[in-house]
Design a protein around this motif. Structure first.
Motif, PDB file in Angstrom:
ATOM      1  N   LEU A  43      25.049  69.829 123.266  1.00 24.54           N
ATOM      2  CA  LEU A  43      23.691  70.187 123.643  1.00 24.54           C
ATOM      3  C   LEU A  43      23.145  71.252 122.692  1.00 24.54           C
ATOM      4  N   GLY A  44      21.956  71.015 122.144  1.00 24.41           N
ATOM      5  CA  GLY A  44      21.340  71.963 121.231  1.00 24.41           C
ATOM      6  C   GLY A  44      21.702  71.751 119.779  1.00 24.41           C
ATOM      7  N   TYR A  45      22.584  70.800 119.479  1.00 30.03           N
ATOM      8  CA  TYR A  45      23.010  70.547 118.094  1.00 30.03           C
ATOM      9  C   TYR A  45      21.853  69.957 117.286  1.00 30.03           C
ATOM     10  N   GLN A  46      21.626  70.487 116.102  1.00 32.09           N
ATOM     11  CA  GLN A  46      20.592  69.958 115.230  1.00 32.09           C
ATOM     12  C   GLN A  46      21.157  68.797 114.426  1.00 32.09           C
ATOM     13  N   ILE A  47      20.606  67.606 114.623  1.00 34.62           N
ATOM     14  CA  ILE A  47      21.141  66.426 113.950  1.00 34.62           C
ATOM     15  C   ILE A  47      20.593  66.362 112.521  1.00 34.62           C
ATOM     16  N   LEU A  71      15.935  57.039 121.094  1.00 30.77           N
ATOM     17  CA  LEU A  71      16.804  58.082 121.656  1.00 30.77           C
ATOM     18  C   LEU A  71      15.979  59.217 122.245  1.00 30.77           C
ATOM     19  N   GLU A  72      14.857  59.503 121.617  1.00 28.61           N
ATOM     20  CA  GLU A  72      13.970  60.538 122.151  1.00 28.61           C
ATOM     21  C   GLU A  72      13.344  60.065 123.465  1.00 28.61           C
ATOM     22  N   ALA A  73      12.953  58.784 123.517  1.00 26.06           N
ATOM     23  CA  ALA A  73      12.365  58.236 124.743  1.00 26.06           C
ATOM     24  C   ALA A  73      13.372  58.246 125.891  1.00 26.06           C
ATOM     25  N   GLU A  74      14.650  58.099 125.570  1.00 24.61           N
ATOM     26  CA  GLU A  74      15.697  58.121 126.591  1.00 24.61           C
ATOM     27  C   GLU A  74      16.089  59.543 126.982  1.00 24.61           C
ATOM     28  N   GLY A  75      15.516  60.535 126.304  1.00 24.04           N
ATOM     29  CA  GLY A  75      15.782  61.914 126.660  1.00 24.04           C
ATOM     30  C   GLY A  75      17.030  62.503 126.030  1.00 24.04           C
ATOM     31  N   LEU A  76      17.644  61.812 125.065  1.00 26.80           N
ATOM     32  CA  LEU A  76      18.866  62.313 124.439  1.00 26.80           C
ATOM     33  C   LEU A  76      18.570  63.229 123.255  1.00 26.80           C
ATOM     34  N   GLN A  89      19.253  67.709 126.832  1.00 27.98           N
ATOM     35  CA  GLN A  89      19.874  67.332 128.089  1.00 27.98           C
ATOM     36  C   GLN A  89      19.309  65.988 128.516  1.00 27.98           C
ATOM     37  N   PRO A  90      20.146  65.087 129.041  1.00 28.55           N
ATOM     38  CA  PRO A  90      19.637  63.788 129.498  1.00 28.55           C
ATOM     39  C   PRO A  90      18.659  63.967 130.631  1.00 28.55           C
ATOM     40  N   LYS A  91      17.699  63.049 130.731  1.00 27.09           N
ATOM     41  CA  LYS A  91      16.711  63.121 131.792  1.00 27.09           C
ATOM     42  C   LYS A  91      17.351  62.828 133.148  1.00 27.09           C
ATOM     43  N   ILE A  92      16.750  63.397 134.163  1.00 26.37           N
ATOM     44  CA  ILE A  92      17.220  63.187 135.526  1.00 26.37           C
ATOM     45  C   ILE A  92      16.568  61.928 136.053  1.00 26.37           C
ATOM     46  N   SER A  93      17.386  60.961 136.458  1.00 22.10           N
ATOM     47  CA  SER A  93      16.863  59.677 136.889  1.00 22.10           C
ATOM     48  C   SER A  93      16.619  59.656 138.387  1.00 22.10           C
ATOM     49  N   LYS A 242       5.473  68.523 141.963  1.00 23.66           N
ATOM     50  CA  LYS A 242       5.191  68.281 140.561  1.00 23.66           C
ATOM     51  C   LYS A 242       6.457  68.547 139.778  1.00 23.66           C
ATOM     52  N   GLN A 243       6.869  67.519 139.066  1.00 23.01           N
ATOM     53  CA  GLN A 243       8.171  67.502 138.398  1.00 23.01           C
ATOM     54  C   GLN A 243       7.993  67.318 136.896  1.00 23.01           C
ATOM     55  N   ARG A 244       8.755  68.050 136.125  1.00 23.17           N
ATOM     56  CA  ARG A 244       8.645  67.998 134.665  1.00 23.17           C
ATOM     57  C   ARG A 244       8.838  66.583 134.123  1.00 23.17           C
ATOM     58  N   GLY A 245       7.841  66.117 133.375  1.00 29.45           N
ATOM     59  CA  GLY A 245       7.933  64.781 132.813  1.00 29.45           C
ATOM     60  C   GLY A 245       8.927  64.674 131.686  1.00 29.45           C
ATOM     61  N   ASP A 246       9.154  65.789 130.971  1.00 30.30           N
ATOM     62  CA  ASP A 246      10.086  65.746 129.840  1.00 30.30           C
ATOM     63  C   ASP A 246      11.539  65.707 130.293  1.00 30.30           C
ATOM     64  N   ARG A 247      11.798  65.986 131.585  1.00 33.65           N
ATOM     65  CA  ARG A 247      13.172  66.009 132.074  1.00 33.65           C
ATOM     66  C   ARG A 247      13.410  64.979 133.165  1.00 33.65           C
ATOM     67  N   SER A 248      12.475  64.043 133.304  1.00 37.63           N
ATOM     68  CA  SER A 248      12.581  63.083 134.398  1.00 37.63           C
ATOM     69  C   SER A 248      12.288  61.677 133.910  1.00 37.63           C
ATOM     70  N   GLN A 249      12.928  60.723 134.556  1.00 34.69           N
ATOM     71  CA  GLN A 249      12.602  59.330 134.315  1.00 34.69           C
ATOM     72  C   GLN A 249      12.797  58.556 135.615  1.00 34.69           C
ATOM     73  N   LEU A 250      12.063  57.474 135.758  1.00 36.25           N
ATOM     74  CA  LEU A 250      12.145  56.657 136.952  1.00 36.25           C
ATOM     75  C   LEU A 250      12.855  55.350 136.624  1.00 36.25           C
ATOM     76  N   GLU A 251      13.759  54.953 137.485  1.00 41.73           N
ATOM     77  CA  GLU A 251      14.452  53.682 137.336  1.00 41.73           C
ATOM     78  C   GLU A 251      13.911  52.726 138.391  1.00 41.73           C
ATOM     79  N   VAL A 252      13.520  51.532 137.967  1.00 40.38           N
ATOM     80  CA  VAL A 252      12.949  50.557 138.872  1.00 40.38           C
ATOM     81  C   VAL A 252      13.886  49.358 138.983  1.00 40.38           C
ATOM     82  N   GLU A 253      14.235  49.005 140.196  1.00 33.53           N
ATOM     83  CA  GLU A 253      15.072  47.824 140.415  1.00 33.53           C
ATOM     84  C   GLU A 253      14.161  46.638 140.680  1.00 33.53           C
TER      85      GLU A 253
END
Length: 283
Positions: A43-47, A71-76, A89-93, A242-253
């Motif tokens: 975490l925090g490593y500069q690639i 990878l950015e869209a996936e929050g990695l 940090q990975p996004k909270i699903s 209200k939840q941070r969009g940069d740290r959240s993602q929604l999974e739809v079944e």
């Protein structure tokens, strides 16, 4: 948080297989993911820069940008203007089809450390909006609870919850810093929660929200409004969070239902979907 890295051309990245039918960008994405998941890149490593990755893999910048973009869209990964790209940090699903559970219960089940700061907790008169959602007269007593929730020390969401006072008298005095509100309602007050209905939209963070959530003014937030019902159909809770969009993602079944006139329908029984209760609650 460490943000240093070694010589960019000496990083451990397996070369791509040029004879494989798998697209180059996908192979590169997988190799970067491997380094993140194995914590070779913590975490925090500069690639490495896009230019360095082009040299490492022998591909064009377009290919690298596609891999990094996904990878950015996936929050990695997170890009910081003028500084570079870092492991995030990975996004909270949160799922859109699931059992009715509170935020406390859900985060605890995932092994995440949830901390709560109760900003206010008192009995107030219900506004027209709150009264309408809870199906009670306007100005009726409701318990209002405002909380700031953090995960692993990082502020994630701001929540305001309203519960009719007659359903849970004394709740305004309970310590809600380290316990589930849903479990308290069920265990102490004998209220059997049954279902929920939630509406989600995107909004921009206000100055107050950006200050508490430690984000930029105008940053994207998920705005969730939800009503929870008892088994007898009465609303027991209305909340807005209200939840941070940069740290959240929604999974739809998603499940495809067969047409009733399809031969497959007659041959196989397809079980009904569970009721959609929206994303995880805040309780």
């Amino acid at each position: 948080m460490s943000r240093t890295r070694q010589n960019p051309l000496d990083v451990e990245l397996a070369p791509i297989d040029r004879s494989s039918p798998i697209p180059f960008y996908h192979q590169i994405k997988s190799r970067i993911k491997d380094n993140i998941h194995t914590q070779r890149w913590p975490l925090g490593y500069q690639i490495p820069t896009e230019s360095d990755l082009c040299k490492i893999f022998g591909v064009s910048r377009t290919v690298i940008r596609q891999a990094l973009g996904e990878l950015e869209a996936e929050g990695l990964l997170v890009r910081e203007k003028g500084r570079g790209t870092f492991v995030s940090q990975p996004k909270i699903s949160a799922g859109l089809v699931q059992s009715l559970s509170g935020y406390y219960e859900d985060m605890k089940a995932r092994g995440l450390k949830l901390t709560t700061v109760v900003l206010s907790q008192s009995v107030v008169p219900a506004s027209e909006t709150v009264a309408g959602q809870l199906q009670i007269p306007a100005n009726s007593d409701v318990i209002q609870i405002k909380r700031l929730r953090s995960i692993n020390g990082e502020p994630i969401l701001l929540a305001t919850t309203y519960i009719p006072h007659y359903l849970a008298p004394g709740l305004e005095h309970e310590d809600l810093r380290d316990q589930s509100l849903y479990q308290l309602l069920e265990g102490k007050y004998g209220l059997q929660l049954h279902r929920g209905r939630r509406i989600i939209e995107a909004v921009a963070a206000s100055a107050y929200e950006s200050s508490l959530l430690q984000i930029n003014l105008g940053a994207p937030l998920l705005y969730v409004r939800s009503t929870t019902y008892l088994v007898d159909g009465r609303p027991v809770e209305y909340y807005e969070h209200k939840q941070r969009g940069d740290r959240s993602q929604l999974e739809v079944e998603l499940i495809r239902r067969p047409r009733h006139d399809s031969p497959a329908t007659a041959a196989h029984h397809i079980p009904d979907l569970p009721p959609s209760n929206g994303i995880t609650g805040v309780s």
